[in-house]
Scaffold this active site. Structure first.
Site, PDB file in Angstrom:
ATOM      1  N   TYR A   1       0.841  -1.216   0.000  1.00 63.01           N
ATOM      2  CA  TYR A   1       0.000   0.000   0.000  1.00 63.01           C
ATOM      3  C   TYR A   1       0.875   1.265   0.000  1.00 63.01           C
ATOM      4  CZ  TYR A   1      -3.706   3.204   1.594  1.00 63.01           C
ATOM      5  OH  TYR A   1      -4.595   4.247   1.714  1.00 63.01           O
TER       6      TYR A   1
ATOM      7  N   LYS B   1       1.155   4.214  -2.799  1.00 64.56           N
ATOM      8  CA  LYS B   1       0.816   5.612  -2.498  1.00 64.56           C
ATOM      9  C   LYS B   1       2.027   6.534  -2.686  1.00 64.56           C
ATOM     10  CE  LYS B   1      -3.511   4.992  -1.620  1.00 64.56           C
ATOM     11  NZ  LYS B   1      -4.524   5.570  -2.514  1.00 64.56           N
TER      12      LYS B   1
HETATM   13  P1  NAP Z   1     -13.108   2.489   0.964  1.00 62.11           P
HETATM   14  O1  NAP Z   1     -14.210   3.012   1.795  1.00 62.11           O
HETATM   15  O2  NAP Z   1     -12.596   1.101   1.184  1.00 62.11           O
HETATM   16  O3  NAP Z   1     -13.527   2.676  -0.577  1.00 62.11           O
HETATM   17  C1  NAP Z   1     -12.656   2.250  -1.600  1.00 62.11           C
HETATM   18  C2  NAP Z   1     -13.240   2.651  -2.908  1.00 62.11           C
HETATM   19  O4  NAP Z   1     -12.343   2.246  -3.949  1.00 62.11           O
HETATM   20  C3  NAP Z   1     -14.589   2.019  -3.182  1.00 62.11           C
HETATM   21  O5  NAP Z   1     -15.461   2.985  -3.740  1.00 62.11           O
HETATM   22  C4  NAP Z   1     -14.250   0.931  -4.198  1.00 62.11           C
HETATM   23  O6  NAP Z   1     -15.296   0.697  -5.115  1.00 62.11           O
HETATM   24  C5  NAP Z   1     -13.097   1.582  -4.937  1.00 62.11           C
HETATM   25  N1  NAP Z   1     -12.276   0.607  -5.651  1.00 62.11           N
HETATM   26  C6  NAP Z   1     -11.390  -0.275  -5.146  1.00 62.11           C
HETATM   27  N2  NAP Z   1     -10.844  -1.015  -6.127  1.00 62.11           N
HETATM   28  C7  NAP Z   1     -11.397  -0.576  -7.282  1.00 62.11           C
HETATM   29  C8  NAP Z   1     -11.246  -0.939  -8.650  1.00 62.11           C
HETATM   30  N3  NAP Z   1     -10.375  -1.899  -9.025  1.00 62.11           N
HETATM   31  N4  NAP Z   1     -11.974  -0.294  -9.581  1.00 62.11           N
HETATM   32  C9  NAP Z   1     -12.850   0.694  -9.219  1.00 62.11           C
HETATM   33  N5  NAP Z   1     -13.034   1.087  -7.941  1.00 62.11           N
HETATM   34  C10 NAP Z   1     -12.322   0.441  -6.982  1.00 62.11           C
HETATM   35  O7  NAP Z   1     -11.834   3.418   1.085  1.00 62.11           O
HETATM   36  P2  NAP Z   1     -11.692   4.990   1.352  1.00 62.11           P
HETATM   37  O8  NAP Z   1     -11.246   5.151   2.736  1.00 62.11           O
HETATM   38  O9  NAP Z   1     -12.861   5.715   0.871  1.00 62.11           O
HETATM   39  O10 NAP Z   1     -10.428   5.272   0.419  1.00 62.11           O
HETATM   40  C11 NAP Z   1     -10.494   6.072  -0.749  1.00 62.11           C
HETATM   41  C12 NAP Z   1      -9.060   6.433  -1.137  1.00 62.11           C
HETATM   42  O11 NAP Z   1      -8.462   7.165  -0.062  1.00 62.11           O
HETATM   43  C13 NAP Z   1      -8.172   5.202  -1.362  1.00 62.11           C
HETATM   44  O12 NAP Z   1      -7.283   5.448  -2.410  1.00 62.11           O
HETATM   45  C14 NAP Z   1      -7.419   5.089  -0.048  1.00 62.11           C
HETATM   46  O13 NAP Z   1      -6.198   4.434  -0.209  1.00 62.11           O
HETATM   47  C15 NAP Z   1      -7.245   6.551   0.302  1.00 62.11           C
HETATM   48  N6  NAP Z   1      -6.960   6.800   1.704  1.00 62.11           N
HETATM   49  C16 NAP Z   1      -7.865   6.470   2.671  1.00 62.11           C
HETATM   50  C17 NAP Z   1      -7.545   6.732   4.006  1.00 62.11           C
HETATM   51  C18 NAP Z   1      -8.482   6.408   5.134  1.00 62.11           C
HETATM   52  O14 NAP Z   1      -8.094   6.603   6.300  1.00 62.11           O
HETATM   53  N7  NAP Z   1      -9.696   5.970   4.892  1.00 62.11           N
HETATM   54  C19 NAP Z   1      -6.314   7.302   4.324  1.00 62.11           C
HETATM   55  C20 NAP Z   1      -5.431   7.615   3.311  1.00 62.11           C
HETATM   56  C21 NAP Z   1      -5.764   7.368   1.998  1.00 62.11           C
HETATM   57  P3  NAP Z   1     -16.343  -0.534  -4.977  1.00 62.11           P
HETATM   58  O15 NAP Z   1     -16.972  -0.442  -3.613  1.00 62.11           O
HETATM   59  O16 NAP Z   1     -17.305  -0.258  -6.078  1.00 62.11           O
HETATM   60  O17 NAP Z   1     -15.553  -1.780  -5.169  1.00 62.11           O
END
Ligand code: NAP
Length: 248
Positions: free
Chosen positions: A155, A159
């Site tokens: 991961y 990133k």
């Molecule tokens: P999440 O709730 O797990 O949602 C992940 C999203 O990514 C979902 O909408 C999922 O779509 C989509 N996704 C995953 N694989 C995919 C693919 N192959 N094709 C199309 N869509 C895909 O995660 P989140 O927390 O919202 O994270 C969003 C972004 O922020 C990510 O890049 C994550 O790494 C980053 N981030 C999050 C945090 C945190 O604390 N939450 C911190 C730093 C960075 P489906 O449901 O349709 O599969």
């Protein structure tokens, strides 16, 4: 840029941070392409909500780790809403494990979903943006790209790769009126972090000067600003939204 309504495509926007970004952009009047891989019903429901605002949108399935799937998504978006002016590379997954236990598939699937996806989508978006002499690419990285994190070699590498991609594209396409920036969220309350146990969650919260987890909307507000005209002289940057947890 002519006066037509600008169109934003947000990958992985059926739920989580992507959903908040898509809604915030719609509230600001951008047409929105809501991409999902598995969350079809939530993506459709989001488009219904956006429709109530009188803003055009479409939900579309694409696995963004697959270039052909991405090509089809951009082609369908162009046919239905017009070319994409604002690309938000948000989709991401985790497959945590210590290096010594990490399977090749855990490595490659995370790199494909989090980093190759941004390469594929940027490649499809860039020519129309060049033609318009205006574009915004906003890549969702993470604060762990700046610090490292045990159990997340895959991961963190993805990133950190996003940051390299961001800075390079900012240099390649700045002269075409396209800005490229990365947003680095800290600990945001979504499905991705809800899987953590209480002790890991408490340990994270202790590192946050603002003493709370972030909300998806905290990230969405920054993304919407970076998408705006007002952010037109900001490019190649990595901006953390982390309650003060780290400094870039
Ligand atoms: P999440 O709730 O797990 O949602 C992940 C999203 O990514 C979902 O909408 C999922 O779509 C989509 N996704 C995953 N694989 C995919 C693919 N192959 N094709 C199309 N869509 C895909 O995660 P989140 O927390 O919202 O994270 C969003 C972004 O922020 C990510 O890049 C994550 O790494 C980053 N981030 C999050 C945090 C945190 O604390 N939450 C911190 C730093 C960075 P489906 O449901 O349709 O599969």
């Amino acid at each position: 840029m002519n006066s037509r309504r600008k169109i934003a495509l947000v990958t992985g926007s059926g739920r989580g941070i992507g959903r908040a970004i898509a809604m915030e952009l719609a509230l600001r009047g951008y047409g929105v392409v809501v991409n999902y891989a598995r969350s079809e019903a939530p993506a459709r429901e989001l488009c219904e909500q956006i429709g109530i605002l009188g803003v055009p949108s479409m939900s579309i399935h694409a696995d963004v780790s697959d270039h052909n799937s991405v090509k089809k998504m951009f082609s369908a978006a162009r046919d239905e809403l017009g070319s994409v002016d604002i690309l938000v590379n948000n989709a991401g997954i985790t497959r945590d494990n210590l290096l010594m236990r990490m399977k090749d598939e855990e490595w490659s699937s995370v790199l494909a979903s989090n980093l190759s996806s941004a390469f594929y989508c940027s490649k499809e978006a860039i020519r129309p943006m060049m033609k318009e002499k205006w574009g915004r690419i906003i890549n969702i990285s993470s604060v762990v790209a700046l610090t490292g994190n045990p159990g997340q070699a895959n991961y963190v590498a993805s990133k950190a790769g996003i940051i390299g991609l961001t800075k390079t594209l900012a240099r390649e396409y700045g002269s075409k009126g396209i800005t490229v920036n990365a947003v680095a969220p800290g600990f945001i309350d979504t499905d991705m972090t809800r899987i953590l146990g209480d002790s890991a969650r408490d340990a994270m919260l202790r590192q946050i000067p603002l003493e709370r987890a972030g909300l998806p909307i905290d990230v969405a507000k920054l993304v919407a600003f970076l998408a705006s005209e007002e952010a037109g002289y900001i490019s190649g940057q990595v901006i953390a939204v982390d309650g003060g947890m780290t400094t870039c």
